[in-house]
Design a protein around this motif. Structure first.
Motif, PDB file in Angstrom:
ATOM      1  N   THR A 212     -39.671  23.648  -8.642  1.00 35.99           N
ATOM      2  CA  THR A 212     -38.971  24.243  -9.736  1.00 35.99           C
ATOM      3  C   THR A 212     -37.543  24.438  -9.726  1.00 35.99           C
ATOM      4  OG1 THR A 212     -41.014  25.485 -10.369  1.00 35.99           O
ATOM      5  CG2 THR A 212     -38.857  26.266 -11.367  1.00 35.99           C
ATOM      6  N   GLY A 213     -37.159  24.989  -8.156  1.00 39.43           N
ATOM      7  CA  GLY A 213     -36.027  25.244  -7.977  1.00 39.43           C
ATOM      8  C   GLY A 213     -34.705  23.929  -8.085  1.00 39.43           C
ATOM      9  N   HIS A 214     -35.489  22.978  -7.425  1.00 39.76           N
ATOM     10  CA  HIS A 214     -34.648  21.699  -7.491  1.00 39.76           C
ATOM     11  C   HIS A 214     -34.528  21.000  -8.658  1.00 39.76           C
ATOM     12  CE1 HIS A 214     -33.936  21.096  -3.031  1.00 39.76           C
ATOM     13  NE2 HIS A 214     -35.261  21.279  -3.100  1.00 39.76           N
ATOM     14  N   VAL A 215     -35.756  20.958  -9.770  1.00 37.30           N
ATOM     15  CA  VAL A 215     -35.522  20.742 -11.043  1.00 37.30           C
ATOM     16  C   VAL A 215     -34.409  21.416 -11.851  1.00 37.30           C
ATOM     17  CG1 VAL A 215     -36.651  20.641 -13.357  1.00 37.30           C
ATOM     18  CG2 VAL A 215     -37.882  19.822 -11.258  1.00 37.30           C
ATOM     19  N   ALA A 216     -34.393  22.977 -11.679  1.00 41.92           N
ATOM     20  CA  ALA A 216     -33.355  23.793 -12.168  1.00 41.92           C
ATOM     21  C   ALA A 216     -31.871  23.288 -11.922  1.00 41.92           C
ATOM     22  CB  ALA A 216     -33.798  25.053 -11.920  1.00 41.92           C
ATOM     23  N   ALA A 217     -31.874  23.133 -10.584  1.00 42.87           N
ATOM     24  CA  ALA A 217     -30.571  22.555 -10.130  1.00 42.87           C
ATOM     25  C   ALA A 217     -30.156  21.278 -10.733  1.00 42.87           C
ATOM     26  CB  ALA A 217     -30.605  22.667  -8.777  1.00 42.87           C
ATOM     27  N   SER A 218     -31.176  20.343 -10.953  1.00 42.66           N
ATOM     28  CA  SER A 218     -31.089  19.023 -11.552  1.00 42.66           C
ATOM     29  C   SER A 218     -30.344  19.197 -12.962  1.00 42.66           C
ATOM     30  CB  SER A 218     -32.134  18.326 -11.585  1.00 42.66           C
ATOM     31  OG  SER A 218     -31.805  17.048 -12.353  1.00 42.66           O
ATOM     32  N   VAL A 219     -31.048  20.342 -13.760  1.00 45.40           N
ATOM     33  CA  VAL A 219     -30.638  20.812 -14.978  1.00 45.40           C
ATOM     34  C   VAL A 219     -28.993  21.103 -15.078  1.00 45.40           C
ATOM     35  CG1 VAL A 219     -30.894  22.004 -17.035  1.00 45.40           C
ATOM     36  CG2 VAL A 219     -32.873  20.918 -16.139  1.00 45.40           C
ATOM     37  N   VAL A 220     -28.765  21.871 -14.207  1.00 44.63           N
ATOM     38  CA  VAL A 220     -27.333  22.505 -14.184  1.00 44.63           C
ATOM     39  C   VAL A 220     -26.469  21.453 -13.759  1.00 44.63           C
ATOM     40  CG1 VAL A 220     -25.980  24.040 -12.751  1.00 44.63           C
ATOM     41  CG2 VAL A 220     -28.293  24.744 -13.467  1.00 44.63           C
ATOM     42  N   ARG A 221     -26.939  20.726 -12.915  1.00 43.49           N
ATOM     43  CA  ARG A 221     -26.016  19.405 -12.263  1.00 43.49           C
ATOM     44  C   ARG A 221     -25.761  18.637 -13.505  1.00 43.49           C
ATOM     45  NH1 ARG A 221     -28.587  18.450  -8.079  1.00 43.49           N
ATOM     46  NH2 ARG A 221     -30.372  16.920  -9.023  1.00 43.49           N
ATOM     47  N   ASN A 222     -26.884  18.180 -14.255  1.00 40.95           N
ATOM     48  CA  ASN A 222     -26.464  17.074 -15.437  1.00 40.95           C
ATOM     49  C   ASN A 222     -25.950  17.666 -16.561  1.00 40.95           C
ATOM     50  OD1 ASN A 222     -28.115  14.645 -15.232  1.00 40.95           O
ATOM     51  ND2 ASN A 222     -29.395  15.846 -14.170  1.00 40.95           N
ATOM     52  N   ALA A 223     -25.960  19.092 -17.013  1.00 44.76           N
ATOM     53  CA  ALA A 223     -25.093  19.929 -17.933  1.00 44.76           C
ATOM     54  C   ALA A 223     -23.635  19.548 -17.575  1.00 44.76           C
ATOM     55  CB  ALA A 223     -25.610  21.065 -18.066  1.00 44.76           C
ATOM     56  N   ALA A 224     -23.300  20.029 -16.244  1.00 48.85           N
ATOM     57  CA  ALA A 224     -21.791  19.657 -15.910  1.00 48.85           C
ATOM     58  C   ALA A 224     -21.346  18.387 -16.036  1.00 48.85           C
ATOM     59  CB  ALA A 224     -21.673  20.477 -14.723  1.00 48.85           C
ATOM     60  N   SER A 225     -22.074  17.472 -15.477  1.00 50.54           N
ATOM     61  CA  SER A 225     -21.779  16.006 -15.439  1.00 50.54           C
ATOM     62  C   SER A 225     -21.734  15.399 -16.988  1.00 50.54           C
ATOM     63  CB  SER A 225     -22.704  15.235 -14.543  1.00 50.54           C
ATOM     64  OG  SER A 225     -24.111  15.038 -15.141  1.00 50.54           O
ATOM     65  N   THR A 226     -22.681  15.711 -17.630  1.00 48.86           N
ATOM     66  CA  THR A 226     -22.607  15.230 -19.321  1.00 48.86           C
ATOM     67  C   THR A 226     -21.562  15.859 -19.869  1.00 48.86           C
ATOM     68  OG1 THR A 226     -25.125  14.961 -19.096  1.00 48.86           O
ATOM     69  CG2 THR A 226     -24.065  14.929 -21.151  1.00 48.86           C
ATOM     70  N   THR A 227     -21.280  16.964 -19.411  1.00 54.37           N
ATOM     71  CA  THR A 227     -20.016  17.787 -20.475  1.00 54.37           C
ATOM     72  C   THR A 227     -18.784  16.837 -19.995  1.00 54.37           C
ATOM     73  OG1 THR A 227     -21.142  19.799 -20.554  1.00 54.37           O
ATOM     74  CG2 THR A 227     -18.839  19.789 -20.771  1.00 54.37           C
ATOM     75  N   ILE A 228     -18.441  16.527 -18.679  1.00 50.48           N
ATOM     76  CA  ILE A 228     -17.225  15.927 -18.247  1.00 50.48           C
ATOM     77  C   ILE A 228     -17.426  14.419 -18.816  1.00 50.48           C
ATOM     78  CG2 ILE A 228     -15.999  14.976 -16.026  1.00 50.48           C
ATOM     79  CD1 ILE A 228     -17.395  17.385 -14.651  1.00 50.48           C
ATOM     80  N   VAL A 229     -18.346  13.862 -18.917  1.00 54.42           N
ATOM     81  CA  VAL A 229     -18.641  12.419 -19.419  1.00 54.42           C
ATOM     82  C   VAL A 229     -18.188  12.342 -20.786  1.00 54.42           C
ATOM     83  CG1 VAL A 229     -20.005  10.547 -19.727  1.00 54.42           C
ATOM     84  CG2 VAL A 229     -20.144  11.617 -17.578  1.00 54.42           C
ATOM     85  N   VAL A 230     -18.803  13.522 -21.530  1.00 54.42           N
ATOM     86  CA  VAL A 230     -18.284  13.097 -23.196  1.00 54.42           C
ATOM     87  C   VAL A 230     -16.788  13.700 -23.267  1.00 54.42           C
ATOM     88  CG1 VAL A 230     -18.877  14.596 -25.181  1.00 54.42           C
ATOM     89  CG2 VAL A 230     -20.774  13.657 -23.587  1.00 54.42           C
ATOM     90  N   SER A 231     -16.292  14.574 -22.461  1.00 57.18           N
ATOM     91  CA  SER A 231     -15.002  14.949 -22.640  1.00 57.18           C
ATOM     92  C   SER A 231     -14.036  13.791 -22.258  1.00 57.18           C
ATOM     93  CB  SER A 231     -14.736  16.214 -21.786  1.00 57.18           C
ATOM     94  OG  SER A 231     -15.257  17.262 -21.986  1.00 57.18           O
ATOM     95  N   ALA A 232     -14.486  12.943 -21.295  1.00 53.01           N
ATOM     96  CA  ALA A 232     -13.597  11.673 -20.782  1.00 53.01           C
ATOM     97  C   ALA A 232     -13.725  10.863 -21.959  1.00 53.01           C
ATOM     98  CB  ALA A 232     -14.247  11.248 -19.479  1.00 53.01           C
TER      99      ALA A 232
END
Length: 259
Positions: free
Chosen positions: A109-129
């Motif tokens: 669960t911890g690793h999956v939650a970290a994946s969600v956080v990581r993906n939220a940050a990276s997706t925001t950056i990609v869309v902003s770019a």
């Protein structure tokens, strides 16, 4: 307080503690974090400025390719979950948890939650770019929320699948190899070119694999085109994959942890 309430409180505490641990590990693993952002950005630049002029989609190619790049980004982010889980399985982390009153499955669960956080940050950056490059989505607030909800469901499904693969793998290197299909599927979809431009055999595979309806739904919501049946198909694919992946990962973890 009843035993049931105590059990729930302990379980919640275990999961929150290990979620915090995995998020901190993600912040410290800068190489993986940078690659999960840099690689999709480079792919977007490559397809837009190198290949985009030769591809006809009926719309501006940047508008067409951004949803595919977003899913490619989430795939890279989720795949790194497998390597993180394998690292815990092979470096004694699980053995240490056995000596403590902690639910070992909370590691997943911890690793999956970290994946969600990581993906939220990276997706925001990609869309902003993409917006900086000229991407102009016409989505309303409700449509943006629908996109976010679908991407969350998709990331959860992929992350749990990656967690299961991480349990199977005997080394971090083999965990990386096991996630190859997860990273390859977006290329065999409508992410970069319309499916009707592919040879008949590949076009049929592309149209009937799970990532294509997810991409088409995200694309339709962002650009104001009809969603059609893709929305329902995307939700069904993601929900089914999530349920199967959770069962797969937790069963494998309990079996290996008990060995």
């Amino acid at each position: 307080m009843t035993a049931a309430h105590t059990g729930f409180a302990n379980a919640l505490s275990d999961h929150l503690t290990l979620i915090g641990r995995c998020v901190r590990l993600t912040r410290r693993n800068t190489e993986t974090l940078v690659m999960s952002i840099a690689l999709p950005l480079l792919m977007m630049l490559l397809f837009v400025y190198v290949f985009g002029g030769a591809i006809t989609t009926g719309t501006a190619y940047l508008d067409y390719v951004v949803p595919g790049i977003v899913l490619l980004c989430t795939g890279y982010g989720a795949a790194s979950t497998a390597m993180a889980v394998t690292n815990d399985m092979t470096t004694g982390m699980i053995d240490r948890l056995r000596t403590l009153p902690v639910r070992g499955s909370a590691v997943l669960t911890g690793h999956v939650a970290a994946s969600v956080v990581r993906n939220a940050a990276s997706t925001t950056i990609v869309v902003s770019a993409a917006v900086a490059l000229g991407f102009r989505p016409s989505a309303t607030v409700v449509e943006w929320l629908l996109v976010a909800g679908l991407l969350l469901l998709y990331v959860l499904a992929l992350s749990w699948l990656a967690a299961g693969l991480g349990v199977i793998a005997k080394s971090v290197e083999s965990a990386s190899a096991l996630t190859f299909v997860m990273l390859f599927l977006p290329y065999l979809s409508s992410a970069f070119v319309p499916t009707h431009t592919m040879p008949a055999f590949l076009g049929s595979i592309s149209e009937h694999q799970p990532i294509t309806p997810v991409i088409e739904t995200v694309r339709a919501l962002l650009t104001g085109t009809p969603v059609g049946d893709n929305g329902l198909l995307a939700v069904l694919w993601c929900t089914g994959l999530l349920a199967a992946s959770v069962a797969f990962a937790t069963w494998l973890f309990r079996r290996r942890a008990a060995a």
